[in-house]
Design an enzyme around this catalytic site. Structure first.
Site, mmCIF file in Angstrom:
data_model
loop_
_atom_site.group_PDB
_atom_site.id
_atom_site.type_symbol
_atom_site.label_atom_id
_atom_site.label_comp_id
_atom_site.label_asym_id
_atom_site.label_seq_id
_atom_site.Cartn_x
_atom_site.Cartn_y
_atom_site.Cartn_z
ATOM 1 N N CYS A 148 0.877 -1.168 0.000
ATOM 2 C CA CYS A 148 0.000 0.000 0.000
ATOM 3 C C CYS A 148 0.914 1.217 0.000
ATOM 4 O O CYS A 148 1.910 1.233 0.711
ATOM 5 C CB CYS A 148 -0.877 -0.006 1.256
ATOM 6 S SG CYS A 148 -1.755 1.552 1.499
ATOM 7 N N VAL A 258 5.014 -25.985 -15.963
ATOM 8 C CA VAL A 258 4.539 -24.848 -15.177
ATOM 9 C C VAL A 258 3.577 -25.333 -14.098
ATOM 10 O O VAL A 258 2.630 -26.066 -14.400
ATOM 11 C CB VAL A 258 3.828 -23.812 -16.084
ATOM 12 C CG1 VAL A 258 3.053 -22.806 -15.255
ATOM 13 C CG2 VAL A 258 4.847 -23.093 -16.956
ATOM 14 N N GLY A 349 10.081 -27.625 -6.850
ATOM 15 C CA GLY A 349 10.853 -28.059 -8.020
ATOM 16 C C GLY A 349 11.093 -26.916 -8.982
ATOM 17 O O GLY A 349 12.184 -26.761 -9.529
ATOM 18 N N GLU A 748 0.512 15.103 -11.569
ATOM 19 C CA GLU A 748 0.248 16.543 -11.648
ATOM 20 C C GLU A 748 0.448 17.049 -13.073
ATOM 21 O O GLU A 748 -0.349 17.809 -13.593
ATOM 22 C CB GLU A 748 1.154 17.301 -10.673
ATOM 23 C CG GLU A 748 0.840 18.788 -10.631
ATOM 24 C CD GLU A 748 1.641 19.544 -9.579
ATOM 25 O OE1 GLU A 748 1.788 20.759 -9.730
ATOM 26 O OE2 GLU A 748 2.132 18.923 -8.608
ATOM 27 N N ARG A 826 11.255 25.793 -4.174
ATOM 28 C CA ARG A 826 10.806 25.334 -2.847
ATOM 29 C C ARG A 826 11.989 24.788 -2.043
ATOM 30 O O ARG A 826 12.039 24.956 -0.820
ATOM 31 C CB ARG A 826 9.695 24.285 -2.977
ATOM 32 C CG ARG A 826 9.106 23.890 -1.630
ATOM 33 C CD ARG A 826 7.853 23.046 -1.757
ATOM 34 N NE ARG A 826 6.668 23.810 -2.062
ATOM 35 C CZ ARG A 826 5.840 24.336 -1.144
ATOM 36 N NH1 ARG A 826 6.113 24.200 0.146
ATOM 37 N NH2 ARG A 826 4.772 24.988 -1.506
ATOM 38 N N GLU A 1207 1.819 17.017 2.614
ATOM 39 C CA GLU A 1207 3.268 16.891 2.409
ATOM 40 C C GLU A 1207 4.119 17.049 3.672
ATOM 41 O O GLU A 1207 5.143 16.368 3.806
ATOM 42 C CB GLU A 1207 3.727 17.926 1.377
ATOM 43 C CG GLU A 1207 3.152 17.708 -0.003
ATOM 44 C CD GLU A 1207 3.424 18.886 -0.930
ATOM 45 O OE1 GLU A 1207 4.294 18.755 -1.796
ATOM 46 O OE2 GLU A 1207 2.779 19.941 -0.752
#
Length: 1278
Positions: A148, A258, A349, A748, A826, A1207
């Site tokens: 998650c 498989v 296996g 964004e 920033r 944030e």
């Protein structure tokens, strides 16, 4: 030969498929054929768990019905004959009733974007079907295969803990010594009340679960026959007997066997391998048998790993300890091998025959001398797995017609000791860097070595045994001399080339020695020699569009190239091919991007690996992938720039540098008692939203109209870029978003890379087109967090007071500008973190490189700059010999101070957060305990660190701080609310409904938000910058006030009336019941030229204290505890805000300790999925995780006194990074003979490799590896 019918059940309904294609996965079948869209595609490689379903079948060997979880993205439908499948839709829904598992994850706030939720619910549901009252440990184990990206996991575990027999809050009524009410009396912190009440939950009633289909139960005794399914390219043959299997191997020696498809499925999807004949031996009794023999336990090769695990656990319980040494080694590897979804279907296996050079189990089998029985038609032989079994890369001793029948894992003997080791980026479900099995047998009654086996994975192109080293030790005694000889021998024998695939050469070589040292100590301990330290989105059901086409990109594994020609002739031969779309088809402009420096389809030059050249449109995603592979492109190569250092050397930058300066730097440095200079590199980060980029484009057929459903954070730019490309006005393009499965900044602007191209394909075909990127494509194309390189110089007094700071920042922006300038702005605005620095200069350069353009990511440059700040602050404290927390506190801003960008701090709460965090974490008492622990332990060290944060809330571009809202009130009193923000899992819609409910004074049940769209609220700012609640909330409030003003006369006329009465009266008086609202954040407008004006509306503050423990030998670490105090103002919704704090913190934990991007020297991304790129998992989070919101701190500048929270908490995970550095410093302090310096550089992320290499000791010295000048490394630091 005619194909058979495939019969299986889905949610109790019988499915008969007459044309089963072996290449079709269960996930594709559920979603496309059956319309069951609850099961999600997150990665396509079984690494994220979003596609988890429960499979049930009658096990003929156990004579009972078994339930197990599996990854639908890997399970071929052909493997499901006579199997019952249960999906999320089959256990409960909002239409009928929720299952208790669904109810509890919802009510405990364990779902944010919801995309991972169905898989997590199905993992828990499967556990409860097998164990209605699980232990908490079993619950944690059930989620090893689930990821998650939003929640931080704590809420999920806390909600599901209520199912466990040892879980749930006792409310202080029980006698549990660990109860939260029974903690130490000096624990004065007020614990916030629980966010949910377990007593409200529906009880789990196992008798009410759906029954196993009676039709399948009746077939349990019917003889099984051979089945054959013919697909477009592949034939699948299911065989019930060993004889039929061996006959088939003679006819088709190249056929792949498989069982679980966990390896072959990935090779077919991601490596484009084709296996025309696949044989499934899962029904063969001999291949599923388990027998305890005189020498060991024999497992049929088709036995799933979970049954091997169960058998060995039982043996360890029942048999004497000296006989189960090897079994415990195998169990140790299986514990961290993979999630339940993989272990339930992958066979023992298959794991051996895959012959992976980094296999977890093969070194264990090789070291134990396991016996393998190999058969073919007419022959049978038994071989011991030794150093000859794997002759080369992914090769074994088996002939083309031979198969592995069984493996016998031996009992250990008296005087024999065995250990298994593995080191990976993440503990759970991770591929090893180095893995090992080690065994020693002593002469009876002595410590003289009779046999010694040291086997390794991850040290060559196959599993190897250190034969030269071990042979020399026979007859030697288990003592210090043997230890030294073995370490020297391993260092010489296990060499790796400097350019070895996988990189990390010194780390891997050091691990081979560290593992042996651990084994040496463990054996001494078992011999009783001495008391040694233990070293040991729930997305809504989307209507499938009729005639929808799917497409794939013409992606190229090449760097900077001039294009010569495109040949699509092979692509045209693929069934379902419709057309190829390129720049030549565009009716409007091919130029795109925020600064018009990008192209929708590359035209004359390709500037990075993953740049889109064209797209193929076909009828299915599988055909699209094949067709895209068939597009042949010829190039002329050009030189490329990949790294920050390359860009600096070549002066390759986007535009001029940015700068902030305040005070007199020269004076500051001249007055300082001390000056420290240094460098710090902070690696990039992949967003890893669980839902990759996805777009559906529907052309309307008139006037250039087109409707798009897009997974984006930015409807406005999506609309304008598509309009520009198609050459139509923006009013013809409608972009709609219901909700998005995570974004974190990655959607964004970069979502337009996909949406514009899909719109072009829809325009060209005139038909609806859908594209959802595969995880590997998404990671390659869309960029991530900017890597930063910082060079700093800090001047300070002996007291620790900072007087001067100069930092040069270089970010790797990639091939286009995108948001890189704003990210650097920033960063410069956050270079101070929380500290007042009188003389300061920060300069930022945007490096222009040939990588996919890096972009917005939660924190947006802030975390990189603040990590640099805390790094030099840490070095100041060490240089002054003062406690770090004291130096940090001494330099903090106070209320009313001006920042380095001259903004006054108002309502500044960092001191309150800091003091409360110090108290609640019991910092000083625990610091003493950590020091004591470090004195007493040599190879494990602990570190403790407390870090503050101050994060500016606003877009730094002033005009983006605006928002609109639209309210419709209907005559029944219900309200339809629309605003400009997008629900990405952050709870924005919930908060907007709360705002409207509070403003209109009506219950939330009357208010509904359907979606975000450009035809309801135009010109919206992106949902980003932690301001969406602030600006959209104010716009919603404004719209509500407009409605209330219109209703006021009717309220006055009928004061005792209801909301519905007033609404009806207004309607009958022909008063408009629809209103818009608008908001603009006031007083913003910072200028870099004058260093004046407000950059931010306000600041969100917090503090976190983290304690870690590192393993100095392996570089592993665990987070023992994290305490967070966050100021979110007057929280609109504490449950949502705590979820945001935890989710951001865990994402930061990934950024600073785990998530590492690896690029080839050519600029191609190696790490393209969950198998190679590790985000934090359930087991990565702090063992104790405590979050509290600061009380009584209303913020007068935002809606209802709240604060932005998305944030700011992310950076607080730096407390983990610096706690790790603290622990490394303790390790280095005890190894003074290795020339360790007190100040050392630890770059981010602090992975196990960096931790181990920084803990300098005799082993790292032995494994120092020189890199020749002309060496081309496996990966570059970009």
């Amino acid at each position: 030969m005619t194909a058979d019918e495939l019969v299986f059940f889905v949610n109790g309904k019988k499915v008969v498929e007459k044309n089963a294609d072996p290449e079709t996965t269960l996930l594709a079948y559920l979603r496309r054929k059956l319309g069951l869209s609850g099961t999600k595609l997150g990665c396509g490689e079984g690494g994220c768990g979003a596609c988890t379903v429960m499979l049930s079948k009658y096990d003929r060997l156990q004579n009972k019905i078994v339930h197990f979880s599996a990854n639908a993205c890997l399970a071929p439908i052909c493997s499901l004959h006579h199997v019952a499948v249960t999906t999320i839709e089959g256990i409960g829904s909002t239409k009928t009733r929720l299952h208790p598992v669904q109810e509890r994850i919802a009510k405990s706030h364990g779902s944010q974007c919801g995309f991972c939720t169905p898989g997590i619910v199905m993992s828990m549901y499967t556990l409860l079907r097998n164990q209605p009252e699980p232990t908490f440990e079993e619950i944690e184990d059930a989620f090893q295969g689930n990821l998650c990206r939003c929640t931080g996991y704590r809420a999920i575990l806390q909600g599901f803990r209520t199912f466990s027999r040892d879980g749930g809050c006792c409310g202080g009524k029980g006698d549990n010594p660990n109860c939260c009410m029974n903690q130490k009396k000096d624990h004065t912190v007020t614990l916030s009340p629980s966010l949910f009440n377990p007593e409200e939950f529906m009880p789990l009633d196992p008798t009410q679960e759906p029954i196993f289909p009676p039709e399948l139960l009746r077939l349990k005794d019917a003889p099984q026959r051979q089945l054959r399914f013919e697909g477009e390219r592949v034939t699948w043959i299911q065989v019930p007997t060993l004889k039929e299997l061996l006959d088939l191997k003679v006819q088709h020696p190249e056929a792949k066997l498989v069982v679980g498809n966990t390896e072959i499925g990935i090779e077919m999807k991601f490596k484009n391998r084709l296996f025309p004949v696949i044989v499934c031996p899962a029904w063969i009794p001999e291949l599923n048998s388990v027998e305890r023999g005189p020498e060991g336990i024999s497992f049929g090769a088709a036995c799933p790993l979970n049954s091997v695990e169960k058998t060995l656990q039982d043996a360890v319980t029942e048999l004497p300890a000296h006989k189960t040494e090897v079994f415990r080694g195998v169990l140790e590897q299986l514990r961290w091998f993979a999630g339940k979804q993989v272990k339930s279907v992958a066979s023992i296996g298959g794991n051996i025959i895959t012959a992976s050079p980094i296999s977890d189990l093969n070194p264990v089998f090789m070291a134990s001398g396991a016996k393998l029985t190999i058969v073919s038609r007419g022959t049978r032989r038994t071989v011991r797995m030794d150093h000859t079994f794997f002759p080369g890369y992914r090769k074994t001793l088996l002939g083309p017609e031979e198969i592995l029948l069984s493996i016998e894992i031996p009992y250990s003997r008296e005087g024999e000791f065995f250990s298994a080791f593995k080191q990976a980026s993440r503990r759970e479900d991770d591929i090893a860097k180095v893995t090992s099995g080690m065994r020693v047998l002593f002469q009876p009654g002595t410590t003289q070595v009779k046999e010694l086996a040291l086997c390794y994975g991850g040290m060559a192109d196959r599993t190897i045994s250190a034969i030269k080293t071990t042979r020399k030790q026979l007859s030697n005694f288990w003592n210090e001399k043997l230890l030294q000889d073995v370490c020297a021998g391993l260092a010489e024998e296990l060499q790796l080339a400097p350019d070895a695939p996988g990189g990390m050469v010194e780390f891997r070589r050091t691990l081979t020695l560290s593992f042996f040292f651990k084994f040496y100590l463990t054996v001494l301990q078992k011999l009783g020699k001495e008391g040694l330290e233990d070293v040991s989105v729930g997305l809504g059901k989307a209507q499938t569009l009729c005639g929808t086409f799917v497409w794939g990109f013409g992606l190229r594994e090449r760097l900077l190239r001039t294009r010569w020609s495109i040949d699509i002739s092979e692509a045209q031969k693929v069934p379902g091919f419709v057309c190829f779309v390129s720049a030549d088809d565009i009716p409007g402009s091919n130029q795109t991007g925020l600064f018009n420096d990008e192209t929708i389809f590359a035209k004359d030059k390709v500037t990075c690996v993953g740049q889109i050249i064209g797209a193929v449109v076909t009828d299915t995603p599988e055909h699209a992938q094949r067709a895209a592979q068939g597009v042949k492109i010829t190039y002329e190569e050009l030189p490329a720039i990949i790294t920050i250092e390359d860009a600096i050397k070549n002066s390759s930058f986007h535009g001029p540098e940015l700068k902030i300066e305040k005070g007199n730097l020269q004076k500051g440095f001249s007055e300082a008692d001390n000056v420290v200079s240094g460098e710090l590199y902070i690696g990039g980060q992949e967003h890893f939203y669980l839902e990759t980029h996805c777009t559906i484009a529907v052309p309307k057929g008139e006037a250039g109209e087109m409707e798009l459903i897009v997974s984006t954070q930015n409807t406005m730019k999506t609309q304008s870029f598509i309009a520009s490309m198609l050459g139509v006005p923006e009013n013809r393009i409608v972009v709609r978003v219901k909700r998005t499965g995570g974004g974190f900044g990655g959607k964004e602007t970069r979502s337009t890379v996909v949406s514009t191209a899909v719109a072009m394909a829809a325009y060209k075909t005139g038909r609806p087109v859908r594209c959802m990127l595969d995880r590997d494509e998404d990671m390659l194309i869309t960029g991530g967090r900017h890597p930063f390189l910082a060079r700093y110089k800090v001047g300070f007094m002996k007291t620790g007071k900072i007087v001067a700071l100069e930092v040069d920042y270089y970010s790797n922006a990639g091939n286009t500008l995108d948001l890189s300038r704003s990210v650097m702005e920033r960063a410069l605005l956050h270079m101070d973190n929380c500290y007042k620095i009188p003389n300061i200069r920060g300069t930022g350069w945007l490096c222009k490189t040939n990588l996919a353009s890096n972009t917005a990511f939660r924190g947006f440059g802030g975390p990189q700059a603040m990590l640099v700040a805390e790094n030099w602050m840490d070095e100041v404290a060490v240089t002054c010999g003062l406690p770090a927390e004291e130096v940090r506190r001494k330099n903090m801003y106070k209320e009313g101070d001006l920042t380095h960008f001259n903004q006054k701090l108002e309502g500044f709460t960092v001191h309150r957060c800091w003091d409360e965090c110090l108290a609640s974490s019991q910092y000083h008492a625990r610091k003493s305990e950590v020091d004591k622990f470090n004195k007493e332990n040599c190879w494990k060290k602990r570190g403790l660190c407390i870090i503050p944060t101050k994060f500016g809330i606003s877009f730094t571009i002033p005009f983006l701080n605006q928002a609109g809202a639209l309210i419709h009130v209907y005559t029944d009193g219900s309200v339809l609310l629309t605003h400009g923000g997008i629900e990405i899992g952050q709870g924005l819609h919930t908060k907007m409904v709360q705002v409207a409910s509070r403003a209109l004074k009506i219950p939330v049940s009357k208010i509904y938000i359907s979606e975000t769209s450009t035809n309801t609220v135009p010109n919206t700012s992106p949902t980003a910058a932690s301001v969406s609640t602030d600006i959209n909330g104010q716009a919603v409030y404004d719209a509500c006030q407009n409605i209330l003003k219109r209703l006021e006369p009717f309220k006055r006329k009928n004061p005792s009336g209801s909301w519905e009465d007033w609404v009806t009266a207004a309607y009958k008086d022909a008063v408009s019941l629809s209103a818009t609202g608008f908001y603009k954040t006031p007083n913003l407008g910072y200028s870099f030229e004058t260093n004046s004006g407000n950059a931010f509306h306000y600041f969100t503050c917090g503090a976190a204290c983290s304690e870690v423990e590192i393993d100095c030998l392996s570089g592993d670490h665990k987070i023992l505890r994290a305490d967070i105090v966050m100021d979110v103002g007057s929280s609109l919704n504490p449950a949502i805000d705590i979820g945001q704090v935890e989710g951001a913190f865990v994402q930061g934990l990934g950024l600073f300790t785990m998530e590492e991007l690896h690029y080839s020297p050519e600029g191609s991304l190696h790490t393209r999925g969950p198998s190679t790129y590790k985000i934090p998992a359930f087991g990565s989070i702090p063992i104790e995780f405590r979050v509290s919101l600061l009380r009584e701190c209303p913020n007068r500048k935002a809606i209802y006194a709240s604060k932005g929270v998305g944030e700011p908490p992310l950076f607080l995970a730096a407390s983990i990074f610096f706690a790790i550095k603290d622990a490394i410093r303790a390790a280095r302090a005890q190894n003074t003979d290795n020339n360790t310096k007190e100040l050392f550089q630890l770059n981010s992320p602090a992975t196990s490799e960096k931790i181990r290499n920084a803990c300098v000791d005799k082993f790292t010295t032995l494994c120092a590896t020189g890199i020749p000048e002309n060496c081309k490394p496996w990966s570059l630091r970009v």
